[in-house]
Design an enzyme around this catalytic site. Structure first.
Site, short mmCIF file in Angstrom:
data_model
loop_
_atom_site.label_atom_id
_atom_site.label_comp_id
_atom_site.label_asym_id
_atom_site.label_seq_id
_atom_site.Cartn_x
_atom_site.Cartn_y
_atom_site.Cartn_z
N PHE A 78 17.92 72.84 -7.40
CA PHE A 78 16.69 72.70 -6.62
C PHE A 78 17.06 72.90 -5.29
O PHE A 78 17.77 72.06 -4.83
CB PHE A 78 16.04 71.38 -7.18
CG PHE A 78 14.69 71.28 -6.25
CD1 PHE A 78 13.41 71.65 -6.81
CD2 PHE A 78 14.57 70.52 -5.01
CE1 PHE A 78 12.42 71.52 -6.32
CE2 PHE A 78 13.60 70.69 -4.36
CZ PHE A 78 12.33 71.00 -4.73
N ASP A 123 24.41 71.79 -0.49
CA ASP A 123 23.21 71.21 -0.42
C ASP A 123 23.19 69.73 -0.64
O ASP A 123 23.25 69.37 -1.69
CB ASP A 123 22.15 72.01 -1.14
CG ASP A 123 20.67 71.51 -0.81
OD1 ASP A 123 20.31 70.39 -0.32
OD2 ASP A 123 20.04 72.03 -1.25
N LYS A 166 15.93 65.05 4.08
CA LYS A 166 15.26 63.86 3.42
C LYS A 166 15.56 62.67 4.42
O LYS A 166 15.15 62.53 5.49
CB LYS A 166 15.78 63.80 1.90
CG LYS A 166 15.02 64.87 1.23
CD LYS A 166 15.11 64.48 -0.24
CE LYS A 166 14.06 65.38 -0.96
NZ LYS A 166 14.88 66.60 -1.67
C1 PLP Z 1 14.33 67.80 -1.55
C2 PLP Z 1 15.43 69.09 -1.55
C3 PLP Z 1 15.33 70.12 -0.86
C4 PLP Z 1 13.93 70.57 -0.19
O1 PLP Z 1 13.60 69.72 0.78
P1 PLP Z 1 12.06 69.81 1.32
O2 PLP Z 1 12.18 68.84 2.39
O3 PLP Z 1 11.32 69.16 0.33
O4 PLP Z 1 11.77 71.37 1.48
C5 PLP Z 1 16.48 71.03 -1.00
N1 PLP Z 1 17.41 70.56 -1.59
C6 PLP Z 1 17.63 69.59 -2.21
C7 PLP Z 1 18.98 69.31 -3.17
C8 PLP Z 1 16.45 68.69 -2.45
O5 PLP Z 1 16.71 67.32 -3.20
#
Ligand code: PLP
Length: 422
Positions: free
Chosen positions: A163, A248, A277
Site C-alpha cells: 500500500f 516507505d 502521516k
Molecule cells: C497511508 C500511506 C500512504 C499514503 O499516504 P496518504 O497521506 O494517504 O496519501 C503511503 N504509504 C503508506 C505505507 C501508507 O501507510
C-alpha cells in the site's frame, strides 16, 4: 504611504471561538452525507465532534478510546499541546508563501528531519501519496542521470500486497483489485514480486532497475512483518545491484514500532525514506522524501514541486513533531507498551484470536472468522467504546496513539476479549 514595520495583534482578528456545532444528531449527520459525499469510504457509524489525547467524543457526548490514531497520523494523540501551540503560534505569523519565496520555518524543519533520520536532504511534500510519487520520480531521474539507464527504460521493483497510496501511478502497481480495477490505463515500469522473498527480488532486479520500493512492515496488508534479515537482505541486494532502496515509512515510521524508523530494527539505512502521516502531528498534512545528497541532488529548479509543500504552517508543526521524537520518549513508550500489547494479545490467542503480528504499538490481529468479520468485530468494539479498523477479511489493526497509558491499553485489550467472548 509608509510600509508597516510590524504587524499589530489586532490584524489577527478577535480571539478564536469554538465553531458552532452542527445541531444535527449523529444519525442525522450520517444520513445527510449519503447524497452529497462520495462513497469512497465505509466509516464506522461514529461521528466525532471533539478529541483530546487518546480519546474522541461523538456528537452525543459518548467517549471512545481511539485505537486507530488516524492510521498512525496521530502518533502523539489528538491535539498534543506542544503541537497545537506550535500551530497556533505559526497561525499568527505566516501560513503560506509557496516556494516562490523562502520562509523562515523551512530551514529548521529540513535540518531537524535530516538530523532525526541521519539523512542529508529533504524534499517536503504534503500527503503520503505525493511523497511516494516524488520518490518514484527521483529514483527514475537518478536512474537516467546517474546510473545511465536508457531513456524511458527504468524499472522499479515493488512488493505484492503493498500500500503506497491512491494516485493513478500508485494503484498501477497495487495487487488489490478493489483499489486498482477501473483506473487504467496503468503506469508501466513496475515489477511486482512477493513480499519477504529475497530470491524473487533478486530475480526481478536487473540493469534497468532504478529502485526497490517496499514498506518495512506492510500495514494495510495486516501489519505483515518480514522475516529477520529481509530488510538487511534488501539493503545488501540493492547495494550490489547498484539501485536505490526506497523505504516507505509513512505508516511504520516516526515512533510507531518502538524506534524512530522501522528499518532500525535491522540496523538498515535505505537510500531514500518516505515519511508522512505522523509528520503532520495530526494537524496538517506533511510528508517528505528524505535521502542522501547524491540522490536528491538530481532535482533542479522547476523539475518538481508543490504549491503547499514546505509551507510555514506545515514546517512549524513538522518541526514540533521532530522535537517530540528527538527526546526518544515516544519511541521508548511504543517499545515498552508494545510488550503489554503483545502479552495481552498472546492471552487472547486461541480465545477468539487465531494469530497476531505486533511490533511496538502496532498489531494486526486475526480474529477467528467464525466470530465475525473484522468489520463486525470493529462495530462491536465501537459499542464497547473502542475505535479500531479492520484491514482485510477478519484482521483488525490496533495502532493507538503512543501517548496511551498502560491502563488505557489494558482496558482496550479487555474490551477486545469481551467482544470475542460474546
Ligand atoms: C497511508 C500511506 C500512504 C499514503 O499516504 P496518504 O497521506 O494517504 O496519501 C503511503 N504509504 C503508506 C505505507 C501508507 O501507510
Amino acid at each position: 504611504m509608509t510600509a508597516p514595520t510590524r504587524f499589530s495583534a489586532a490584524a489577527a482578528g478577535p480571539a478564536p471561538q469554538p465553531p458552532a456545532p452542527d445541531a444535527r444528531s449523529s444519525a442525522e449527520l450520517i444520513r445527510a452525507e449519503g447524497p452529497v459525499l462520495a462513497h469512497n469510504y465505509h466509516p464506522l457509524p461514529v461521528v466525532v465532534a471533539r478529541a483530546e489525547g487518546v480519546w474522541v467524543e461523538d456528537v452525543e457526548g459518548r467517549r471512545y478510546l481511539d485505537m486507530l490514531a488516524g492510521y498512525s497520523a496521530l502518533n502523539f494523540g489528538h491535539r498534543h499541546p506542544a503541537l497545537v501551540e506550535a500551530a497556533h503560534r505559526q497561525l499568527d505569523q505566516v501560513t503560506l508563501t509557496s516556494r516562490a519565496f523562502h520562509n523562515d520555518r523551512l530551514a529548521g524543519f529540513a535540518e531537524g528531519l535530516a538530523a532525526l533520520t541521519g539523512m542529508d536532504m529533504v524534499l517536503p511534500m504534503n500527503t503520503g501519496a505525493e511523497a511516494v510519487e516524488s520518490g518514484i520520480k527521483v529514483a527514475r531521474k537518478w536512474a537516467y542521470d546517474v546510473k545511465g539507464v536508457a531513456p524511458d527504460q527504468a524499472t522499479i521493483v515493488v512488493a505484492a500486497d503493498n500500500f503506497h497510496g491512491r494516485t493513478t501511478t500508485l494503484v498501477s502497481f497495487s495487487t488489490d483489485p478493489v483499489a486498482r480495477a477501473g483506473y487504467g490505463p496503468y503506469t508501466p515500469g513496475f515489477r511486482i514480486v512477493p513480499y519477504n522473498d529475497l530470491a524473487a527480488l533478486e530475480a526481478a532486479v536487473d540493469e534497468t532497475t532504478a529502485a526497490v520500493l517496499i514498506e518495512p512492515i506492510q500495514g494495510e496488508a495486516g501489519v505483515l512483518i518480514p522475516d529477520d534479515g529481509y530488510l538487511a537482505g534488501v539493503r545488501e541486494l540493492t547495494r550490489r545491484a547498484g539501485c536505490l532502496f526506497i523505504a516507505d515509512e509513512i505508516q511504520s515510521g516516526l515512533g510507531r514500532t518502538g524506534r524512530t524508523l522501522a528499518v532500525e530494527h535491522e540496523s538498515v539505512v535505505p537510500d531514500v525514506l518516505l515519511l508522512g502521516k505522523a509528520l503532520g502531528g495530526g494537524i496538517v498534512p506533511v510528508s517528505a522524501v528524505v535521502a542522501r545528497r547524491d540522490v536528491l541532488e538530481v532535482l533542479h529548479p522547476g523539475e518538481h514541486g508543490s504549491t503547499f509543500g514546505g509551507n510555514p504552517l506545515a514546517a512549524a508543526v513538522g518541526s514540533a513533531v521532530i522535537d517530540l521524537l528527538s527526546t526518544g520518549e515516544y519511541q521508548r513508550r511504543a517499545a515498552e507498551l508494545g510488550e503489554v500489547l503483545r502479552a495481552g494479545l498472546a492471552g487472547l490467542t486461541g480465545k477468539g484470536i487465531t494469530g497476531f503480528r505486533a511490533r511496538g504499538l502496532w498489531a494486526g490481529v486475526d480474529v477467528d472468522p467464525a466470530l465475525g468479520t473484522g468489520r463486525e468485530i470493529s462495530e462491536r468494539l465501537m459499542r464497547e467504546g473502542v475505535l479500531v479498523k479492520d484491514t482485510h477479511g477478519s484482521t483488525v489493526r490496533l495502532a493507538p496513539p503512543l501517548t496511551i497509558t498502560e491502563d488505557e491499553l489494558s482496558s482496550a485489550i479487555e474490551a477486545l476479549g469481551r467482544v470475542l467472548g460474546e
